[in-house]
Design a protein around this motif. Structure first.
Motif, PDB file in Angstrom:
ATOM      1  N   LEU A 105       0.801  -1.219   0.000  1.00 38.75           N
ATOM      2  CA  LEU A 105       0.000   0.000   0.000  1.00 38.75           C
ATOM      3  C   LEU A 105       0.838   1.276   0.000  1.00 38.75           C
ATOM      4  CD1 LEU A 105      -2.866  -1.035   2.434  1.00 38.75           C
ATOM      5  CD2 LEU A 105      -2.986  -0.820  -0.070  1.00 38.75           C
ATOM      6  N   LEU A 106       2.049   1.233   0.567  1.00 38.43           N
ATOM      7  CA  LEU A 106       2.897   2.427   0.599  1.00 38.43           C
ATOM      8  C   LEU A 106       3.317   2.889  -0.796  1.00 38.43           C
ATOM      9  CD1 LEU A 106       5.169   1.653   3.690  1.00 38.43           C
ATOM     10  CD2 LEU A 106       3.204   3.208   3.555  1.00 38.43           C
ATOM     11  N   ALA A 107       3.146   2.037  -1.794  1.00 37.53           N
ATOM     12  CA  ALA A 107       3.518   2.397  -3.159  1.00 37.53           C
ATOM     13  C   ALA A 107       2.435   3.224  -3.858  1.00 37.53           C
ATOM     14  CB  ALA A 107       3.794   1.126  -3.963  1.00 37.53           C
ATOM     15  N   SER A 137       7.824  -9.563 -12.745  1.00 38.85           N
ATOM     16  CA  SER A 137       9.144 -10.101 -12.470  1.00 38.85           C
ATOM     17  C   SER A 137       9.021 -11.421 -11.711  1.00 38.85           C
ATOM     18  CB  SER A 137       9.918  -9.085 -11.628  1.00 38.85           C
ATOM     19  OG  SER A 137      11.154  -9.603 -11.217  1.00 38.85           O
ATOM     20  N   GLY A 138       9.991 -12.298 -11.916  1.00 36.06           N
ATOM     21  CA  GLY A 138      10.055 -13.541 -11.149  1.00 36.06           C
ATOM     22  C   GLY A 138       8.921 -14.501 -11.431  1.00 36.06           C
ATOM     23  N   TYR A 169       5.914 -11.070  -9.209  1.00 38.11           N
ATOM     24  CA  TYR A 169       5.894  -9.755  -8.572  1.00 38.11           C
ATOM     25  C   TYR A 169       5.436  -8.768  -9.627  1.00 38.11           C
ATOM     26  CZ  TYR A 169       8.703 -11.785  -4.854  1.00 38.11           C
ATOM     27  OH  TYR A 169       9.147 -12.568  -3.827  1.00 38.11           O
ATOM     28  N   MET A 170       4.668  -7.773  -9.194  1.00 41.84           N
ATOM     29  CA  MET A 170       4.290  -6.669 -10.072  1.00 41.84           C
ATOM     30  C   MET A 170       5.122  -5.472  -9.619  1.00 41.84           C
ATOM     31  SD  MET A 170       0.192  -7.347 -10.193  1.00 41.84           S
ATOM     32  CE  MET A 170      -0.192  -6.159 -11.470  1.00 41.84           C
ATOM     33  N   LEU A 171       5.807  -4.843 -10.568  1.00 39.49           N
ATOM     34  CA  LEU A 171       6.720  -3.743 -10.267  1.00 39.49           C
ATOM     35  C   LEU A 171       6.225  -2.446 -10.893  1.00 39.49           C
ATOM     36  CD1 LEU A 171      10.092  -5.544 -11.106  1.00 39.49           C
ATOM     37  CD2 LEU A 171       8.886  -5.485  -8.902  1.00 39.49           C
ATOM     38  N   ASP A 174       9.307   2.600 -11.357  1.00 42.65           N
ATOM     39  CA  ASP A 174      10.569   2.839 -10.667  1.00 42.65           C
ATOM     40  C   ASP A 174      11.230   1.550 -10.184  1.00 42.65           C
ATOM     41  OD1 ASP A 174       8.807   2.136  -8.662  1.00 42.65           O
ATOM     42  OD2 ASP A 174       9.147   3.919  -7.435  1.00 42.65           O
ATOM     43  N   GLY A 175      10.636   0.379 -10.490  1.00 45.27           N
ATOM     44  CA  GLY A 175      11.186  -0.906 -10.076  1.00 45.27           C
ATOM     45  C   GLY A 175      10.747  -1.344  -8.692  1.00 45.27           C
TER      46      GLY A 175
END
Length: 186
Positions: A105-107, A137-138, A169-171, A174-175
């Motif tokens: 959530l911080l994203a 990713s991954g 993972y969903m990025l 900014d990665g």
């Protein structure tokens, strides 16, 4: 993140569910019994739904011609993370996907955080509406011996002897990790 050693390799597993004192999902998905498989070993009808570079929800809605909504089986959140187990159901209450997802959530900005916690729209749909185009990713593919007992609300179709799924993972641009996702087809 926990790892499970299997004969064909290692499968990343979702964290354990909460203690007995906390709410548990109504349906248990046997993630611990998963074993890795290469995409070409997934049966044809499941491979089409799993092996692509986009969102699961968007691919299923396009290929099956239906809108999907989530049904929360279990959910918890704090200021940092939203973690939940869900089913993606169509308007006839047929299940297309069972999933566990942890959203960072911080994203996200406050307005989007609230929507992520409260909405019955799939995560990918909320991101698309907000103009967020994550990378993946991954990615791993896996097989499961089964998912859950069939009932009127479960199992859109069954074409394979096994159940298959994927994790990734969903990025963000900014990665930064936006979410960790495990999806399985009933």
């Amino acid at each position: 993140m926990r790892l499970h050693q299997a004969s064909a390799g290692i499968v990343r597993l979702p964290p354990s569910l909460p203690d007995a004192g906390q709410a548990r999902p109504a349906i248990e998905i046997p993630w611990r019994e998963a074993w890795p498989v290469p995409p070409e070993e997934i049966c044809a009808c499941s491979r089409e739904a799993l092996v692509h570079h986009g969102y699961m929800t968007g691919a299923l809605q396009a290929s099956r011609g239906c809108a999907l909504r989530i049904r929360r089986l279990w959910q918890r959140h704090d200021a940092r993370r939203l973690e939940r187990s869900i089913l993606l159901l169509d308007e006839r209450q047929r299940c297309h996907v069972a999933a566990w997802i942890r959203i960072e959530l911080l994203a996200f900005e406050p307005r989007l955080k609230r929507q992520l916690v409260e909405s019955d729209l799939p995560f990918g749909g909320i991101l698309a509406r907000a103009g967020i185009r994550p990378s993946f990713s991954g990615r791993q593919y896996f097989a499961l011996p089964g998912l859950f007992a069939a009932s009127g609300a479960i199992a859109y179709r069954r074409c394979c002897d096994r159940h298959y799924g994927r994790s990734h993972y969903m990025l963000g641009e900014d990665g930064r990790v936006l979410a960790e996702v495990y999806e399985a087809l009933p």
